[in-house]
Design a protein around this motif. Structure first.
Motif, PDB file in Angstrom:
ATOM      1  N   ASP A   1       5.908   4.641  -6.059  1.00 39.20           N
ATOM      2  CA  ASP A   1       5.760   5.059  -7.452  1.00 39.20           C
ATOM      3  C   ASP A   1       4.350   4.825  -7.987  1.00 39.20           C
ATOM      4  OD1 ASP A   1       5.670   2.338  -7.568  1.00 39.20           O
ATOM      5  OD2 ASP A   1       7.482   2.078  -8.770  1.00 39.20           O
ATOM      6  N   LYS A   2       3.394   4.637  -7.059  1.00 34.83           N
ATOM      7  CA  LYS A   2       1.982   4.444  -7.403  1.00 34.83           C
ATOM      8  C   LYS A   2       1.748   3.178  -8.221  1.00 34.83           C
ATOM      9  CE  LYS A   2       1.435   8.688  -9.043  1.00 34.83           C
ATOM     10  NZ  LYS A   2       0.762   9.895  -9.559  1.00 34.83           N
ATOM     11  N   LYS A   3       2.579   2.166  -7.996  1.00 29.47           N
ATOM     12  CA  LYS A   3       2.445   0.874  -8.674  1.00 29.47           C
ATOM     13  C   LYS A   3       2.227  -0.237  -7.633  1.00 29.47           C
ATOM     14  CE  LYS A   3       3.615   2.686 -12.710  1.00 29.47           C
ATOM     15  NZ  LYS A   3       2.631   2.830 -13.812  1.00 29.47           N
ATOM     16  N   TRP A   4       1.554  -1.303  -8.067  1.00 26.42           N
ATOM     17  CA  TRP A   4       1.424  -2.486  -7.221  1.00 26.42           C
ATOM     18  C   TRP A   4       2.680  -3.343  -7.433  1.00 26.42           C
ATOM     19  CZ3 TRP A   4      -2.319  -1.885  -3.895  1.00 26.42           C
ATOM     20  CH2 TRP A   4      -3.501  -1.231  -4.245  1.00 26.42           C
TER      21      TRP A   4
ATOM     22  N   SER B   1       8.801  -5.586  -4.219  1.00 28.11           N
ATOM     23  CA  SER B   1       8.968  -4.829  -2.979  1.00 28.11           C
ATOM     24  C   SER B   1       8.051  -5.357  -1.886  1.00 28.11           C
ATOM     25  CB  SER B   1       8.684  -3.349  -3.226  1.00 28.11           C
ATOM     26  OG  SER B   1       9.657  -2.794  -4.066  1.00 28.11           O
ATOM     27  N   THR B   2       6.855  -5.768  -2.260  1.00 29.85           N
ATOM     28  CA  THR B   2       5.918  -6.323  -1.283  1.00 29.85           C
ATOM     29  C   THR B   2       6.469  -7.597  -0.655  1.00 29.85           C
ATOM     30  OG1 THR B   2       4.105  -5.427  -2.598  1.00 29.85           O
ATOM     31  CG2 THR B   2       3.550  -7.071  -0.935  1.00 29.85           C
ATOM     32  N   LEU B   3       7.086  -8.412  -1.463  1.00 33.94           N
ATOM     33  CA  LEU B   3       7.641  -9.657  -0.954  1.00 33.94           C
ATOM     34  C   LEU B   3       8.760  -9.411   0.047  1.00 33.94           C
ATOM     35  CD1 LEU B   3       7.323 -12.634  -1.065  1.00 33.94           C
ATOM     36  CD2 LEU B   3       8.783 -12.730  -3.064  1.00 33.94           C
ATOM     37  N   ASN B   4       9.600  -8.410  -0.211  1.00 34.45           N
ATOM     38  CA  ASN B   4      10.663  -8.085   0.752  1.00 34.45           C
ATOM     39  C   ASN B   4      10.079  -7.549   2.049  1.00 34.45           C
ATOM     40  OD1 ASN B   4      13.284  -8.779   0.297  1.00 34.45           O
ATOM     41  ND2 ASN B   4      14.000  -6.742  -0.154  1.00 34.45           N
ATOM     42  N   GLY B   5       8.975  -6.811   1.951  1.00 28.76           N
ATOM     43  CA  GLY B   5       8.314  -6.340   3.165  1.00 28.76           C
ATOM     44  C   GLY B   5       7.812  -7.491   4.014  1.00 28.76           C
ATOM     45  N   CYS B   6       7.325  -8.533   3.358  1.00 23.50           N
ATOM     46  CA  CYS B   6       6.847  -9.718   4.080  1.00 23.50           C
ATOM     47  C   CYS B   6       7.998 -10.390   4.829  1.00 23.50           C
ATOM     48  CB  CYS B   6       6.212 -10.695   3.097  1.00 23.50           C
ATOM     49  SG  CYS B   6       5.691 -12.241   3.850  1.00 23.50           S
ATOM     50  N   LEU B   7       9.135 -10.523   4.153  1.00 24.64           N
ATOM     51  CA  LEU B   7      10.289 -11.152   4.791  1.00 24.64           C
ATOM     52  C   LEU B   7      10.770 -10.341   5.988  1.00 24.64           C
ATOM     53  CD1 LEU B   7      12.249 -12.303   1.609  1.00 24.64           C
ATOM     54  CD2 LEU B   7      11.003 -13.738   3.223  1.00 24.64           C
TER      55      LEU B   7
ATOM     56  N   LEU C   1       0.820  -1.209   0.000  1.00 24.69           N
ATOM     57  CA  LEU C   1       0.000   0.000   0.000  1.00 24.69           C
ATOM     58  C   LEU C   1       0.856   1.262   0.000  1.00 24.69           C
ATOM     59  CD1 LEU C   1      -2.887  -0.936   2.477  1.00 24.69           C
ATOM     60  CD2 LEU C   1      -2.921  -0.922  -0.026  1.00 24.69           C
ATOM     61  N   MET C   2       1.961   1.235   0.753  1.00 31.60           N
ATOM     62  CA  MET C   2       2.833   2.413   0.786  1.00 31.60           C
ATOM     63  C   MET C   2       3.467   2.657  -0.576  1.00 31.60           C
ATOM     64  SD  MET C   2       4.707   2.180   4.530  1.00 31.60           S
ATOM     65  CE  MET C   2       5.549   3.756   4.296  1.00 31.60           C
ATOM     66  N   ASN C   3       3.857   1.598  -1.266  1.00 32.72           N
ATOM     67  CA  ASN C   3       4.456   1.776  -2.584  1.00 32.72           C
ATOM     68  C   ASN C   3       3.425   2.276  -3.595  1.00 32.72           C
ATOM     69  OD1 ASN C   3       7.030   1.218  -4.168  1.00 32.72           O
ATOM     70  ND2 ASN C   3       5.496   0.211  -5.450  1.00 32.72           N
ATOM     71  N   LYS C   4       2.166   1.941  -3.382  1.00 38.88           N
ATOM     72  CA  LYS C   4       1.106   2.387  -4.280  1.00 38.88           C
ATOM     73  C   LYS C   4       0.795   3.871  -4.093  1.00 38.88           C
ATOM     74  CE  LYS C   4      -2.434   2.020  -7.115  1.00 38.88           C
ATOM     75  NZ  LYS C   4      -2.224   1.958  -8.593  1.00 38.88           N
ATOM     76  N   SER C   5       1.085   4.405  -2.908  1.00 37.32           N
ATOM     77  CA  SER C   5       0.761   5.801  -2.634  1.00 37.32           C
ATOM     78  C   SER C   5       1.749   6.740  -3.320  1.00 37.32           C
ATOM     79  CB  SER C   5       0.775   6.061  -1.124  1.00 37.32           C
ATOM     80  OG  SER C   5       2.105   6.068  -0.635  1.00 37.32           O
TER      81      SER C   5
END
Length: 468
Positions: free
Chosen positions: A261-264, A268-274, A252-256
């Motif tokens: 960069d306003k992308k899904w 980056s999401t996977l690294n956040g999970c780790l 969500l933060m990367n989407k903002s």
């Protein structure tokens, strides 16, 4: 775990450096993990010779152990402990290889991996996990008629493994300098250098996701006694919840428009999970794309307290872990430090938050549950451990990397960095040109013939359009 690191790092670098990153991981395994393979090899050798002796050797004192070198007089009943701890040593070393990917000289890699697995990490693990270590012994005080001892909590290594590895990675990347072209010479702004394979990086991250269940759960170090099964289940449950929360937050933060960069972003999401999963590592008392990064950072964050936090606590820790990851990534770039795998943000950011968070969320004397002298001392002792680990890691790693730089063996030459390390250093390109094509006529002879044919066709079409 090392297989996950290998694929994650290989997919996140350019194809010309794939073999180099793989061989280092292999050596860390044999030291622990080629980049991944060499991680295993180096860890295996140096943790056997020195590391385990410094960490758990008997005799020993509050600072270091000094027995069982090369397994001399090590009881056979301790072999299983050596195997388990060896994996932690290899993990600490392999974190660094991602931060210096695509420009680190192989000789320097051998030196720093050997020192980390054979000395730097073992000393910290002795402090935190050996019964004689000063952090594990803790502080004792009298409360009326009761004698209470407060010890450092780091169930699966948020501080002792991940924070240490993240700080070492930052020191290495800062001393080595960025890759050629990473920052614009005129504006100073970062330029994207993309990895060559999202599927490879994703495969590595998925392996790590699964590996963290065993990494955190097995830190119970026993399964046969009463309550062991419940403890392992709690650790794995919290690892899943924290990782999920971290991935969600980072996505969500990367989407903002304010944080990303306003992308899904999948990676980056996977690294956040780790990162969220690393928060769970700390609860035992004694340039990768965004989705991958988010998942990784949350797994890191939960490592410290995954055995002593409630489900909602794991969720909150994971949410905050995603924020920590994004902020740390931004700070690293502001310092103009080039960390291709975001090792600093994932492991330092996730590790330090995990070591702090357990003092608040622990259901065994955490601040949010007790709000008394014991919980205050618990938090203070966690902060003392964090400060000591940071000071030790910086104090040993910075001189080591500066010496390697002065000896001119830290970084490869300009030509090698531009052309890639696989062929001149290892003689084994990951994707040989001759392996492409099917051989059925000139259209499929090789990749070069296909490219030449495509260029001729395009040129003919352009010429025809110009004439018409």
């Amino acid at each position: 775990m090392q297989g996950g690191f290998a694929f994650l790092e290989a997919g996140s670098v350019r194809s010309k450096n794939t073999t180099n990153i793989l061989i280092k991981n292999l050596l860390d395994a044999c030291k622990y993990s080629m980049d991944v393979v060499f991680d295993w090899i180096v860890a295996g050798v140096f943790y056997w010779l020195f590391g385990y002796a410094f960490a758990y050797g008997s005799p020993g004192n509050a600072f270091i152990g000094y027995g069982y070198f090369a397994h001399y007089e090590l009881p056979t009943s301790s072999y299983s402990s050596w195997i388990f701890q060896y994996v932690f040593a290899a993990t600490a070393a392999t974190i660094v290889s991602g931060a210096v990917a695509e420009r680190c000289d192989f000789t320097a890699y051998l030196v720093y991996s050997s020192v980390i697995t054979g000395f730097i990490f073992p000393v910290v693990s002795h402090w935190a996990w050996d019964s004689k270590g000063w952090l594990a012994k803790g502080i004792t005080y009298e409360d009326g008629n009761n004698t209470i001892t407060v010890t450092y909590a780091d169930f699966a290594g948020s501080g002792a493994v991940h924070m240490l590895g993240g700080i070492a990675a930052f020191c290495a990347a800062a001393v080595m300098g960025p890759r050629i072209g990473r920052f614009n010479k005129e504006t100073g702004l970062p330029e994207d250098i993309k990895g060559h394979s999202v599927p490879l990086a994703a495969l590595g991250a998925f392996i790590l996701l699964f590996g963290f269940f065993a990494f955190n759960g097995s830190s119970q170090a026993s399964i046969a006694s009463e309550g062991d099964g419940i403890a392992v289940a709690i650790a794995i449950k919290n690892t899943i919840v924290a990782g999920s929360a971290g991935a969600f937050t980072t996505m969500l933060m990367n989407k903002s428009k304010w944080f990303g960069d306003k992308k899904w972003s999948f990676l980056s999401t996977l690294n956040g999970c780790l990162t969220g999963m690393l928060f769970c590592n700390g609860g035992m008392k004694a340039s990768v794309p965004l989705f991958i990064k988010a998942t990784h950072i949350l797994q890191v964050s939960v490592c410290a307290g995954c055995n002593q936090i409630e489900t909602y606590g794991a969720f909150v820790m994971g949410l905050i872990g995603g924020v920590v990851y994004m902020i740390t990534t931004w700070m690293v770039i502001k310092f103009k430090v080039d960390d291709p795998l975001d090792a600093t943000a994932v492991h330092y950011g996730g590790g330090i938050w995990g070591a702090i968070a357990v003092a608040f969320f622990s259901n065994d004397g955490g601040v949010f549950y007790s709000w008394d002298k014991r919980s205050a001392l618990f938090l203070a002792w966690q902060l003392a451990g964090i400060a000591a680990i940071a000071a030790w890691t910086i104090g040993t790693c910075l001189p080591m990397f500066f010496i390697l730089k002065k000896l001119r063996i830290l970084r490869v030459s300009f030509e090698y960095e531009m052309k890639g390390l696989d062929i001149p250093k290892h003689g084994e390109p990951a994707y040989p040109l001759e392996s492409y094509g099917h051989g059925w006529g000139e259209k499929g002879d090789s990749l070069s013939s296909m490219v030449s044919s495509s260029i001729r066709t395009s040129t003919a079409a352009i010429t025809k359009d110009s004439i018409t």
